[in-house]
Design an enzyme around this catalytic site. Structure first.
Site, PDB file in Angstrom:
ATOM      1  N   ASP A   8       0.877  -1.222  -0.002  1.00 33.67           N
ATOM      2  CA  ASP A   8       0.150   0.030  -0.125  1.00 33.67           C
ATOM      3  C   ASP A   8       0.958   1.450  -0.003  1.00 33.67           C
ATOM      4  O   ASP A   8       2.074   1.138  -0.174  1.00 33.67           O
ATOM      5  CB  ASP A   8      -1.138  -0.046   1.187  1.00 33.67           C
ATOM      6  CG  ASP A   8      -0.289   0.144   2.459  1.00 33.67           C
ATOM      7  OD1 ASP A   8       0.967   0.459   2.563  1.00 33.67           O
ATOM      8  OD2 ASP A   8      -1.111   0.396   3.617  1.00 33.67           O
ATOM      9  N   HIS A   9       0.373   2.335   0.239  1.00 32.74           N
ATOM     10  CA  HIS A   9       1.094   3.498   0.159  1.00 32.74           C
ATOM     11  C   HIS A   9       2.094   3.872   1.371  1.00 32.74           C
ATOM     12  O   HIS A   9       3.344   4.258   1.421  1.00 32.74           O
ATOM     13  CB  HIS A   9       0.194   4.786   0.345  1.00 32.74           C
ATOM     14  CG  HIS A   9      -0.572   4.711   1.721  1.00 32.74           C
ATOM     15  ND1 HIS A   9      -1.504   3.954   1.506  1.00 32.74           N
ATOM     16  CD2 HIS A   9      -0.512   5.745   2.586  1.00 32.74           C
ATOM     17  CE1 HIS A   9      -2.180   4.181   2.759  1.00 32.74           C
ATOM     18  NE2 HIS A   9      -1.949   5.210   3.432  1.00 32.74           N
ATOM     19  N   CYS A  66       3.561  -2.960   4.134  1.00 34.06           N
ATOM     20  CA  CYS A  66       2.683  -1.716   4.289  1.00 34.06           C
ATOM     21  C   CYS A  66       3.433  -1.130   5.411  1.00 34.06           C
ATOM     22  O   CYS A  66       4.561  -1.281   5.671  1.00 34.06           O
ATOM     23  CB  CYS A  66       1.238  -2.159   4.741  1.00 34.06           C
ATOM     24  SG  CYS A  66       1.036  -3.292   6.062  1.00 34.06           S
ATOM     25  N   GLY A  67       2.905  -0.194   6.346  1.00 28.87           N
ATOM     26  CA  GLY A  67       3.538   0.749   7.216  1.00 28.87           C
ATOM     27  C   GLY A  67       3.929   0.006   8.431  1.00 28.87           C
ATOM     28  O   GLY A  67       5.326   0.043   8.529  1.00 28.87           O
ATOM     29  N   THR A  68       3.222  -1.021   8.957  1.00 25.21           N
ATOM     30  CA  THR A  68       3.675  -1.980   9.899  1.00 25.21           C
ATOM     31  C   THR A  68       3.765  -3.386   9.343  1.00 25.21           C
ATOM     32  O   THR A  68       4.724  -4.117  10.031  1.00 25.21           O
ATOM     33  CB  THR A  68       2.454  -1.993  11.016  1.00 25.21           C
ATOM     34  OG1 THR A  68       1.399  -2.608  10.335  1.00 25.21           O
ATOM     35  CG2 THR A  68       2.150  -0.555  11.669  1.00 25.21           C
ATOM     36  N   GLY A  69       3.322  -3.523   8.262  1.00 22.77           N
ATOM     37  CA  GLY A  69       3.475  -5.029   7.761  1.00 22.77           C
ATOM     38  C   GLY A  69       2.067  -5.804   8.239  1.00 22.77           C
ATOM     39  O   GLY A  69       2.006  -7.297   7.823  1.00 22.77           O
ATOM     40  N   ILE A  70       1.831  -5.241   9.310  1.00 25.78           N
ATOM     41  CA  ILE A  70       0.421  -6.348  10.053  1.00 25.78           C
ATOM     42  C   ILE A  70      -0.906  -6.259   9.171  1.00 25.78           C
ATOM     43  O   ILE A  70      -1.229  -7.174   8.906  1.00 25.78           O
ATOM     44  CB  ILE A  70       0.154  -5.498  11.321  1.00 25.78           C
ATOM     45  CG1 ILE A  70       1.247  -5.481  12.339  1.00 25.78           C
ATOM     46  CG2 ILE A  70      -0.887  -6.135  11.954  1.00 25.78           C
ATOM     47  CD1 ILE A  70       1.287  -4.602  13.522  1.00 25.78           C
ATOM     48  N   GLY A  71      -0.977  -4.987   8.503  1.00 25.18           N
ATOM     49  CA  GLY A  71      -2.271  -5.360   7.749  1.00 25.18           C
ATOM     50  C   GLY A  71      -2.101  -6.220   6.429  1.00 25.18           C
ATOM     51  O   GLY A  71      -3.240  -7.088   6.287  1.00 25.18           O
ATOM     52  N   HIS A  99      10.875 -23.306   9.417  1.00 23.45           N
ATOM     53  CA  HIS A  99       9.852 -24.039  10.332  1.00 23.45           C
ATOM     54  C   HIS A  99       8.483 -24.027   9.702  1.00 23.45           C
ATOM     55  O   HIS A  99       7.714 -25.054   9.868  1.00 23.45           O
ATOM     56  CB  HIS A  99       9.835 -23.343  11.726  1.00 23.45           C
ATOM     57  CG  HIS A  99      11.165 -23.716  12.206  1.00 23.45           C
ATOM     58  ND1 HIS A  99      11.278 -23.588  13.588  1.00 23.45           N
ATOM     59  CD2 HIS A  99      12.464 -24.117  11.833  1.00 23.45           C
ATOM     60  CE1 HIS A  99      12.606 -23.999  13.901  1.00 23.45           C
ATOM     61  NE2 HIS A  99      13.367 -24.032  12.819  1.00 23.45           N
ATOM     62  N   ARG A 133       9.706 -32.781  11.119  1.00 25.25           N
ATOM     63  CA  ARG A 133       8.692 -32.538  12.014  1.00 25.25           C
ATOM     64  C   ARG A 133       8.066 -31.141  11.815  1.00 25.25           C
ATOM     65  O   ARG A 133       6.576 -31.034  12.112  1.00 25.25           O
ATOM     66  CB  ARG A 133       9.176 -32.607  13.480  1.00 25.25           C
ATOM     67  CG  ARG A 133      10.086 -31.370  13.724  1.00 25.25           C
ATOM     68  CD  ARG A 133      10.883 -31.186  15.127  1.00 25.25           C
ATOM     69  NE  ARG A 133      11.504 -30.200  15.373  1.00 25.25           N
ATOM     70  CZ  ARG A 133      13.040 -29.832  14.789  1.00 25.25           C
ATOM     71  NH1 ARG A 133      13.651 -30.720  14.020  1.00 25.25           N
ATOM     72  NH2 ARG A 133      13.537 -28.843  15.180  1.00 25.25           N
ATOM     73  N   HIS A 134       8.655 -30.396  11.137  1.00 24.56           N
ATOM     74  CA  HIS A 134       7.761 -29.067  10.759  1.00 24.56           C
ATOM     75  C   HIS A 134       6.814 -29.417   9.569  1.00 24.56           C
ATOM     76  O   HIS A 134       5.954 -28.785   9.424  1.00 24.56           O
ATOM     77  CB  HIS A 134       8.934 -28.024  10.439  1.00 24.56           C
ATOM     78  CG  HIS A 134       9.907 -27.754  11.289  1.00 24.56           C
ATOM     79  ND1 HIS A 134       9.623 -27.162  12.567  1.00 24.56           N
ATOM     80  CD2 HIS A 134      11.385 -27.965  11.236  1.00 24.56           C
ATOM     81  CE1 HIS A 134      10.900 -27.041  13.294  1.00 24.56           C
ATOM     82  NE2 HIS A 134      11.634 -27.580  12.512  1.00 24.56           N
TER      83      HIS A 134
HETATM   84  C1  RB5 Z   1      -1.671   2.773   6.544  1.00 23.83           C
HETATM   85  O1  RB5 Z   1      -1.598   4.231   7.005  1.00 23.83           O
HETATM   86  C2  RB5 Z   1      -1.519   1.833   7.331  1.00 23.83           C
HETATM   87  O2  RB5 Z   1      -2.427   1.802   7.997  1.00 23.83           O
HETATM   88  C3  RB5 Z   1      -0.904   0.652   6.591  1.00 23.83           C
HETATM   89  O3  RB5 Z   1       0.047   0.780   5.944  1.00 23.83           O
HETATM   90  C4  RB5 Z   1      -0.541  -0.463   7.793  1.00 23.83           C
HETATM   91  O4  RB5 Z   1       0.231  -0.445   8.458  1.00 23.83           O
HETATM   92  C5  RB5 Z   1      -1.605  -1.433   7.899  1.00 23.83           C
HETATM   93  O5  RB5 Z   1      -1.556  -2.477   8.800  1.00 23.83           O
END
Ligand code: RB5
Length: 153
Positions: A8-9, A66-71, A99, A133-134
């Site tokens: 994303d951005h 993405c910003g955090t990689g989480i989304g 693993h 095992r993995h």
């Molecule tokens: C965008 O502002 C931000 O929320 C996205 O890049 C990401 O970090 C979401 O998990």
């Protein structure tokens, strides 16, 4: 190795750095699914663009930023067959391959610097699944997916 990449951005600048870096290696055939500028977009759209063809076998691996990689990791892991690993260190990057047989790497542009991110990418692409095992444990992940996935609902 065929690699799908997207962001994303919030991960756009890092994604561009990774594309530039991997394009120098003739072993890697990259397809960039965007985004292609810093305009605000929705990360699930790009996670889906990368995850679906990786799941379908059109690409060997995927990389999402993405910003955090989480989304992007949450969204990609909704696609059956995807094991997306969010990594902020090289130990986890290697272990996610050895693993967990991760088929998508997720990185957060706002969390780690580009130097570490490129090391993570290199190590992740060069590491192989250990099996043994993995393999049994990854099969159990697939069993959960098969039991609880409700396609189209
Ligand atoms: C965008 O502002 C931000 O929320 C996205 O890049 C990401 O970090 C979401 O998990």
């Amino acid at each position: 190795m065929k690699i799908a990449i997207g962001s994303d951005h919030g991960g756009y600048i890092l994604k561009e750095r990774i594309v530039e870096h991997l394009s120098k290696n003739p072993l890697y055939k990259l397809k960039d699914f965007g985004t292609f500028d810093s305009q605000s977009v929705d990360y699930p759209d790009f996670a889906r663009e990368v995850a679906v063809p990786v799941s379908g076998g059109e690409f060997d691996r995927g990389i999402l930023c993405c910003g955090t990689g989480i989304g992007v990791s949450i969204a990609a892991n909704k696609v059956p067959g995807i094991r997306a690993a969010l990594c902020g260190d090289t130990f986890s990057a290697r272990a996610s391959r050895e693993h967990n047989d991760a088929n998508i790497l997720c990185v957060g542009e706002r969390v780690i610097g580009p130097g570490l991110a490129l090391d993570i990418v290199d190590i992740w692409l060069e590491s192989e699944f250990s099996g043994d095992r993995h393999g049994r444990r990854v099969q159990k992940i697939k069993d959960i997916e098969n039991k609880y996935s409700r396609e189209g609902n």
